[in-house]
Design a protein around this motif. Sequence first.
Motif, PDB file in Angstrom:
ATOM      1  N   ARG A  74       0.836  -1.210   0.000  1.00 52.64           N
ATOM      2  CA  ARG A  74       0.000   0.000   0.000  1.00 52.64           C
ATOM      3  C   ARG A  74       0.870   1.260   0.000  1.00 52.64           C
ATOM      4  O   ARG A  74       0.556   2.246  -0.684  1.00 52.64           O
ATOM      5  N   ALA A  75       1.968   1.233   0.756  1.00 52.60           N
ATOM      6  CA  ALA A  75       2.865   2.391   0.787  1.00 52.60           C
ATOM      7  C   ALA A  75       3.497   2.623  -0.581  1.00 52.60           C
ATOM      8  O   ALA A  75       3.655   3.771  -1.023  1.00 52.60           O
ATOM      9  N   ILE A  76       3.858   1.540  -1.257  1.00 54.88           N
ATOM     10  CA  ILE A  76       4.428   1.662  -2.610  1.00 54.88           C
ATOM     11  C   ILE A  76       3.398   2.261  -3.553  1.00 54.88           C
ATOM     12  O   ILE A  76       3.704   3.152  -4.360  1.00 54.88           O
ATOM     13  N   ARG A  77       2.161   1.795  -3.450  1.00 54.76           N
ATOM     14  CA  ARG A  77       1.116   2.283  -4.345  1.00 54.76           C
ATOM     15  C   ARG A  77       0.794   3.761  -4.129  1.00 54.76           C
ATOM     16  O   ARG A  77       0.352   4.448  -5.062  1.00 54.76           O
ATOM     17  N   LYS A  78       1.013   4.268  -2.936  1.00 55.66           N
ATOM     18  CA  LYS A  78       0.814   5.698  -2.703  1.00 55.66           C
ATOM     19  C   LYS A  78       1.858   6.518  -3.446  1.00 55.66           C
ATOM     20  O   LYS A  78       1.612   7.662  -3.814  1.00 55.66           O
ATOM     21  N   ILE A  79       3.027   5.922  -3.660  1.00 53.14           N
ATOM     22  CA  ILE A  79       4.092   6.619  -4.378  1.00 53.14           C
ATOM     23  C   ILE A  79       3.938   6.470  -5.879  1.00 53.14           C
ATOM     24  O   ILE A  79       4.021   7.441  -6.635  1.00 53.14           O
ATOM     25  N   ASP A  80       3.716   5.221  -6.336  1.00 58.85           N
ATOM     26  CA  ASP A  80       3.743   4.976  -7.795  1.00 58.85           C
ATOM     27  C   ASP A  80       2.369   5.032  -8.446  1.00 58.85           C
ATOM     28  O   ASP A  80       2.265   4.977  -9.670  1.00 58.85           O
ATOM     29  N   GLU A  81       1.310   5.108  -7.636  1.00 57.89           N
ATOM     30  CA  GLU A  81      -0.071   5.176  -8.157  1.00 57.89           C
ATOM     31  C   GLU A  81      -0.374   4.026  -9.109  1.00 57.89           C
ATOM     32  O   GLU A  81      -1.087   4.182 -10.107  1.00 57.89           O
ATOM     33  N   GLY A  82       0.207   2.854  -8.791  1.00 64.31           N
ATOM     34  CA  GLY A  82      -0.101   1.655  -9.572  1.00 64.31           C
ATOM     35  C   GLY A  82       0.718   1.482 -10.828  1.00 64.31           C
ATOM     36  O   GLY A  82       0.450   0.570 -11.615  1.00 64.31           O
ATOM     37  N   ARG A  83       1.749   2.291 -11.028  1.00 72.96           N
ATOM     38  CA  ARG A  83       2.490   2.244 -12.296  1.00 72.96           C
ATOM     39  C   ARG A  83       3.420   1.046 -12.401  1.00 72.96           C
ATOM     40  O   ARG A  83       3.567   0.458 -13.474  1.00 72.96           O
ATOM     41  N   ILE A  84       4.085   0.674 -11.295  1.00 73.19           N
ATOM     42  CA  ILE A  84       5.105  -0.365 -11.363  1.00 73.19           C
ATOM     43  C   ILE A  84       4.491  -1.748 -11.214  1.00 73.19           C
ATOM     44  O   ILE A  84       3.797  -2.008 -10.225  1.00 73.19           O
ATOM     45  N   PRO A  85       4.731  -2.665 -12.142  1.00 75.65           N
ATOM     46  CA  PRO A  85       4.310  -4.057 -11.933  1.00 75.65           C
ATOM     47  C   PRO A  85       5.073  -4.643 -10.749  1.00 75.65           C
ATOM     48  O   PRO A  85       6.285  -4.457 -10.637  1.00 75.65           O
ATOM     49  N   GLY A 106      -3.296  -4.691  -7.195  1.00 68.11           N
ATOM     50  CA  GLY A 106      -2.729  -4.792  -8.538  1.00 68.11           C
ATOM     51  C   GLY A 106      -1.427  -5.547  -8.629  1.00 68.11           C
ATOM     52  O   GLY A 106      -0.687  -5.382  -9.606  1.00 68.11           O
ATOM     53  N   VAL A 107      -1.133  -6.389  -7.623  1.00 65.22           N
ATOM     54  CA  VAL A 107       0.082  -7.201  -7.716  1.00 65.22           C
ATOM     55  C   VAL A 107      -0.040  -8.143  -8.909  1.00 65.22           C
ATOM     56  O   VAL A 107      -1.068  -8.808  -9.098  1.00 65.22           O
ATOM     57  N   ALA A 108       1.015  -8.198  -9.710  1.00 69.21           N
ATOM     58  CA  ALA A 108       0.935  -8.896 -10.999  1.00 69.21           C
ATOM     59  C   ALA A 108       1.066 -10.406 -10.886  1.00 69.21           C
ATOM     60  O   ALA A 108       0.608 -11.141 -11.762  1.00 69.21           O
ATOM     61  N   GLY A 109       1.690 -10.892  -9.811  1.00 73.11           N
ATOM     62  CA  GLY A 109       1.868 -12.332  -9.692  1.00 73.11           C
ATOM     63  C   GLY A 109       2.903 -12.675  -8.648  1.00 73.11           C
ATOM     64  O   GLY A 109       3.286 -11.836  -7.818  1.00 73.11           O
ATOM     65  N   TYR A 110       3.401 -13.903  -8.724  1.00 76.96           N
ATOM     66  CA  TYR A 110       4.280 -14.443  -7.693  1.00 76.96           C
ATOM     67  C   TYR A 110       5.433 -15.187  -8.349  1.00 76.96           C
ATOM     68  O   TYR A 110       5.301 -15.722  -9.439  1.00 76.96           O
ATOM     69  N   VAL A 111       6.540 -15.219  -7.624  1.00 78.19           N
ATOM     70  CA  VAL A 111       7.718 -15.919  -8.127  1.00 78.19           C
ATOM     71  C   VAL A 111       8.396 -16.596  -6.945  1.00 78.19           C
ATOM     72  O   VAL A 111       8.425 -16.065  -5.832  1.00 78.19           O
ATOM     73  N   ASN A 112       8.919 -17.774  -7.185  1.00 77.70           N
ATOM     74  CA  ASN A 112       9.602 -18.537  -6.143  1.00 77.70           C
ATOM     75  C   ASN A 112      11.012 -17.985  -5.973  1.00 77.70           C
ATOM     76  O   ASN A 112      11.817 -18.008  -6.905  1.00 77.70           O
ATOM     77  N   GLU A 113      11.329 -17.480  -4.783  1.00 81.90           N
ATOM     78  CA  GLU A 113      12.639 -16.886  -4.557  1.00 81.90           C
ATOM     79  C   GLU A 113      13.774 -17.901  -4.635  1.00 81.90           C
ATOM     80  O   GLU A 113      14.941 -17.532  -4.802  1.00 81.90           O
ATOM     81  N   TYR A 114      13.440 -19.195  -4.534  1.00 83.70           N
ATOM     82  CA  TYR A 114      14.470 -20.228  -4.597  1.00 83.70           C
ATOM     83  C   TYR A 114      14.383 -21.029  -5.898  1.00 83.70           C
ATOM     84  O   TYR A 114      14.849 -22.166  -5.972  1.00 83.70           O
ATOM     85  N   SER A 115      13.815 -20.413  -6.924  1.00 86.67           N
ATOM     86  CA  SER A 115      13.776 -21.047  -8.237  1.00 86.67           C
ATOM     87  C   SER A 115      15.185 -21.357  -8.713  1.00 86.67           C
ATOM     88  O   SER A 115      16.142 -20.623  -8.416  1.00 86.67           O
ATOM     89  N   ALA A 116      15.317 -22.449  -9.464  1.00 85.94           N
ATOM     90  CA  ALA A 116      16.587 -22.725 -10.116  1.00 85.94           C
ATOM     91  C   ALA A 116      16.948 -21.549 -11.015  1.00 85.94           C
ATOM     92  O   ALA A 116      16.070 -20.873 -11.559  1.00 85.94           O
ATOM     93  N   VAL A 117      18.232 -21.302 -11.153  1.00 85.21           N
ATOM     94  CA  VAL A 117      18.689 -20.129 -11.905  1.00 85.21           C
ATOM     95  C   VAL A 117      18.079 -20.082 -13.298  1.00 85.21           C
ATOM     96  O   VAL A 117      17.679 -19.011 -13.774  1.00 85.21           O
TER      97      VAL A 117
END
Length: 239
Positions: A74-85, A106-117
């Motif tokens: 929410r804090a990010i969205r107050k700054i970027d007004e939804g611009r950044i994916p 408006g979060v675009a999705g999810y990614v596994n932080e421990y994904s194989a390179v």
Amino acid sequence: MPAPVVSSKTVLIADDTAFVRDRFATALLGAGHKALTVKSAAELLVRVRADLSRIDLLVLDLRLPHAGGVELVRAIRKIDEGRIPILVFSGTIGNADEVRDLAALGVAGYVNEYSAVQHILPSLAPHLFPDNFNRRGSPRVVLGIPANYRFGNTIAAALTLNLSKGGVAIRTMSPLQQNAKVRVRFRLPGSALEIEAESRVAWSDRRVGMGLQFEKVAPKEQHAIDEFVDQHFFTNRKA
């Protein structure tokens, strides 16, 4: 004929674990992109304010020290007004309620932080180059299992990249054209049930593979997919 030029993107990676930051930054830099890294919520908000116009994607640890959770988004969205994916590291999600709240932001999705390179760039590509992809915003589980797909009279074998309740991404150097009709088959790990789904090619990229959107799946098989995604998406969460 010269190779097509792939535009360079700037990705901001916010995680308090150096191992995660460095792996994602290395993968991006190796592909010719720019990577900015921060390790705290305070650093993140400063960076978003300073570089708002040049950040193409934010990959976010939702459990940054002192200011994590949905409120940070929410804090990010107050700054970027939804611009950044924004992509959220799936291991930092606490529960399904957070998934719903993040979707509303408006979060675009999810990614596994421990994904194989080798899986990092394929997982980011639909959000770095959205015009080339039909993105799925639902939770995905990184999954590398054998699969085969049938297109007309041709049957091909491949490996999956990730699975969601609505589709599966497949690694192949010969992806089909977008909107092609495909019948895909695979077996979930630890299950004797074979999944077979009539699908449509939702996105196609020769650097990555293709994404198949399920159009017809037997109820029993859809239930198995749903249970698998729910079970594995919320495991190994960050404390």
